[in-house]
Design an enzyme around this catalytic site. Structure first.
Site, PDB file in Angstrom:
ATOM      1  CG  ASP A  36      -0.053   0.035   2.484  1.00  0.00           C
ATOM      2  OD1 ASP A  36       1.027  -0.241   2.311  1.00  0.00           O
ATOM      3  OD2 ASP A  36      -0.648   0.048   3.771  1.00  0.00           O
ATOM      4  CG  HIS A 238      15.398   2.590 -22.932  1.00  0.00           C
ATOM      5  ND1 HIS A 238      14.383   2.110 -23.665  1.00  0.00           N
ATOM      6  CD2 HIS A 238      15.858   3.924 -23.549  1.00  0.00           C
ATOM      7  CE1 HIS A 238      13.873   2.956 -24.426  1.00  0.00           C
ATOM      8  NE2 HIS A 238      14.723   3.861 -24.387  1.00  0.00           N
ATOM      9  CG  ASP A 255      19.089  10.333 -21.348  1.00  0.00           C
ATOM     10  OD1 ASP A 255      18.451  11.582 -20.963  1.00  0.00           O
ATOM     11  OD2 ASP A 255      18.663   9.945 -22.456  1.00  0.00           O
ATOM     12  CG  ASP A 266      15.386  13.991 -22.686  1.00  0.00           C
ATOM     13  OD1 ASP A 266      16.472  13.480 -22.133  1.00  0.00           O
ATOM     14  OD2 ASP A 266      14.774  13.509 -23.663  1.00  0.00           O
ATOM     15  CG  HIS A 345      18.850   6.598 -30.523  1.00  0.00           C
ATOM     16  ND1 HIS A 345      18.952   7.783 -30.744  1.00  0.00           N
ATOM     17  CD2 HIS A 345      19.893   6.302 -30.116  1.00  0.00           C
ATOM     18  CE1 HIS A 345      20.137   8.437 -30.398  1.00  0.00           C
ATOM     19  NE2 HIS A 345      20.702   7.278 -29.714  1.00  0.00           N
ATOM     20  CG  HIS A 349      11.971  12.441 -27.891  1.00  0.00           C
ATOM     21  ND1 HIS A 349      11.693  13.284 -26.856  1.00  0.00           N
ATOM     22  CD2 HIS A 349      13.231  11.841 -27.534  1.00  0.00           C
ATOM     23  CE1 HIS A 349      12.717  13.165 -26.122  1.00  0.00           C
ATOM     24  NE2 HIS A 349      13.484  12.471 -26.298  1.00  0.00           N
ATOM     25  CG  HIS A 356       9.977   9.799 -25.265  1.00  0.00           C
ATOM     26  ND1 HIS A 356      10.081   8.464 -24.986  1.00  0.00           N
ATOM     27  CD2 HIS A 356      11.185  10.235 -25.304  1.00  0.00           C
ATOM     28  CE1 HIS A 356      11.472   7.898 -24.828  1.00  0.00           C
ATOM     29  NE2 HIS A 356      12.002   9.482 -25.071  1.00  0.00           N
ATOM     30  CD  GLU A 379      17.328  11.993 -27.591  1.00  0.00           C
ATOM     31  OE1 GLU A 379      17.644  10.811 -27.084  1.00  0.00           O
ATOM     32  OE2 GLU A 379      16.239  12.310 -27.479  1.00  0.00           O
ATOM     33  CE1 TYR A 383      24.111   5.213 -27.351  1.00  0.00           C
ATOM     34  CE2 TYR A 383      23.600   5.379 -29.605  1.00  0.00           C
ATOM     35  CZ  TYR A 383      23.426   6.003 -28.139  1.00  0.00           C
ATOM     36  OH  TYR A 383      22.673   7.291 -28.037  1.00  0.00           O
ATOM     37  NE  ARG A 400      21.031   9.302 -25.282  1.00  0.00           N
ATOM     38  CZ  ARG A 400      21.075   8.372 -24.809  1.00  0.00           C
ATOM     39  NH1 ARG A 400      21.616   6.995 -25.500  1.00  0.00           N
ATOM     40  NH2 ARG A 400      20.824   8.010 -23.515  1.00  0.00           N
ATOM     41  CD  GLU A 402      18.055  13.691 -24.917  1.00  0.00           C
ATOM     42  OE1 GLU A 402      18.536  13.161 -23.819  1.00  0.00           O
ATOM     43  OE2 GLU A 402      16.839  13.624 -25.296  1.00  0.00           O
TER      44      GLU A 402
END
Ligand code: GLY
Ligand code: MN
Ligand code: MN
Length: 431
Positions: A36, A238, A255, A266, A345, A349, A356, A379, A383, A400, A402
């Site tokens: 809970d 991710h 990130d 972002d 990628h 976005h 996103h 971004e 890799y 990366r 961004e």
């Protein structure tokens, strides 16, 4: 002042919602991490955009009656005992007085009242497939409304995602001011954390420092789970384990962006744990940096969203050929998508209430063109995991960069440029 902003947004639907139709927007429910123990409520973004109301399990119905928008909201009931435990509830009266809705009801009345509200309408819009169990509710309410009046035409159910999404896509001044501050908080936080990183730190300590720096400046929650990836972890797009020790020879890819007044920022930066890039790291970094700058330049009113995409792919293909990681003709390799093994990628976005963010990427059969008030991320990345068939010296490098870019009448503004991406500036900051 803020109440009027939300009411005006509801009223502006008169231009988009056909006459004799309703838009239904469900709010967020409380989510539990275990048993809970609940998370803080984060209101659903479109619900917030059109109401400013942040209590759980609420529901909004906006009806175009031909002359104006009737706004109806269902909210948690006033309950003295629950308010002692969980805090103030506006109740229906507060929703009308403080949030300027035309009508308000307790949310336990929605099943009984929704068929009456929908009866006689021609169309019902809502975002299909977005909230668990909600599709069935809309179908049940609509069927019940239809069965009340069998002699009229039945009500069509239509996906309303683009209607609200494309309103949210163009940010107004109020939103731009908030997002500028969200980006500034995140940028300042990067600068503080980058100065303090040293070999032997654990990724989770770095994550905690970001959350602390965000909160200190008013951005208590991150806009998404931060990625803090040392070394090869950066090649997992991710990665959120954030639990490894950082070695002096590692790059670290972070990130992370705060949420401020409900709006996301972002940012990604990749920097050397030791404060100094190795030759190989710097060579790959320079390609990504060049792609980032070239793609940002291509974000301008009238350009297609494909322009930064194409330019970033080209720069990365060219750079990989120069380093001998790809071989062949640059144009042919680009056409064949050879870069996709390294840059898998998209370049960016939409950014807004959601990281996103909503908003279409196509207008009819064409890619969307940038317009003033849009905010996109840029971004690009490269890799190179150790499983790849390349010279060993490149393996384990994931980079990366961004930034968050506001489209203006006269070009763009990089809202996150305060945090350095130039490698020499990064080394000076970390020295
Ligand atoms: N932070 C999520 C993304 O960059 O898409
Ligand atoms: Mn992003
Ligand atoms: Mn990001």
């Amino acid at each position: 002042m803020e109440k009027i902003i939300f009411k005006n947004r509801r009223d502006s639907l008169i231009k988009h919602l056909p006459k004799n139709s309703a838009l239904i927007v469900p709010g967020a429910d409380l989510q539990y991490r275990n048993a809970d123990s609940s998370y803080n409520l984060r209101q659903e973004s479109s619900f917030y955009y059109l109401s400013g109301f942040c209590e759980p399990s609420s529901l909004m119905v906006l009806v175009n009656n031909g002359k104006s928008i009737d706004s109806i909201i269902f909210v948690p009931e006033k309950d003295k005992l629950k308010e002692i435990w969980d805090g103030y509830r506006a109740g229906p009266e507060g929703a009308i007085n403080d949030f300027l809705f035309d009508q308000a009801f307790e949310n336990n009345k929605s099943d009984a009242l929704m068929p009456e509200i929908l009866q006689g309408l021609e169309k019902v819009f809502y975002s299909i497939w977005k909230k668990n169990g909600f599709d069935q509710k809309v179908i049940d309410w609509t069927c019940a409304a239809n069965s009340k009046d069998r002699h009229s035409k039945s009500i069509d159910i239509i996906d309303g995602s683009s209607m609200v999404g494309n309103l949210r896509l163009i940010k107004d001044k109020h939103e731009i001011d908030i997002m500028k501050r969200a980006c500034e908080i995140s940028a300042e936080s990067y600068i503080e954390v980058m100065k303090s990183i040293k070999p032997g730190d654990n990724e989770q300590e770095i994550e905690a420092l970001f959350l602390y720096e965000f909160a200190k400046r008013g951005g208590r929650f991150p806009a998404y789970t931060p990625i803090v990836a040392g070394g090869e972890g950066a090649c997992v797009l991710h990665y959120i384990e954030n639990d490894k020790e950082l070695a002096a020879s590692d790059l670290i890819l972070v990130d992370a962006g705060c949420e401020y007044k409900m709006y996301a920022s972002d940012i990604t930066r990749t920097f050397p744990v030791s404060g100094k890039f190795s030759d190989e790291q710097l060579q790959i970094y320079n390609i990504v940096h060049k792609a980032n700058l070239a793609a940002i330049d291509a974000v301008k009113t009238g350009n297609s969203i494909m322009e930064p995409q194409m330019v970033s792919e080209k720069v990365i293909t060219e750079g990989l050929v120069e380093l001998g990681i790809l071989s062949g003709d640059v144009n042919q390799l680009h056409k064949n998508g050879a870069f996709k093994d390294f840059y898998m990628h998209k370049v960016g976005h939409w950014l807004g209430l959601d990281v996103h963010d909503v908003g279409d990427y196509m207008e009819g059969d064409e890619f969307m063109k940038f317009k003033p008030g849009m905010i996109t991320t840029i971004e690009p990345g490269i890799y190179i995991s150790s499983a790849m068939d390349v010279d060993d010296k490149w393996k384990g490098i994931g980079i990366r960069i961004e930034d968050d870019i506001l489209v203006t009448d006269s070009g763009n503004i990089n809202l996150t440029e305060k945090v350095p991406s130039n490698p020499q500036e990064i080394e000076s900051l970390m020295a």
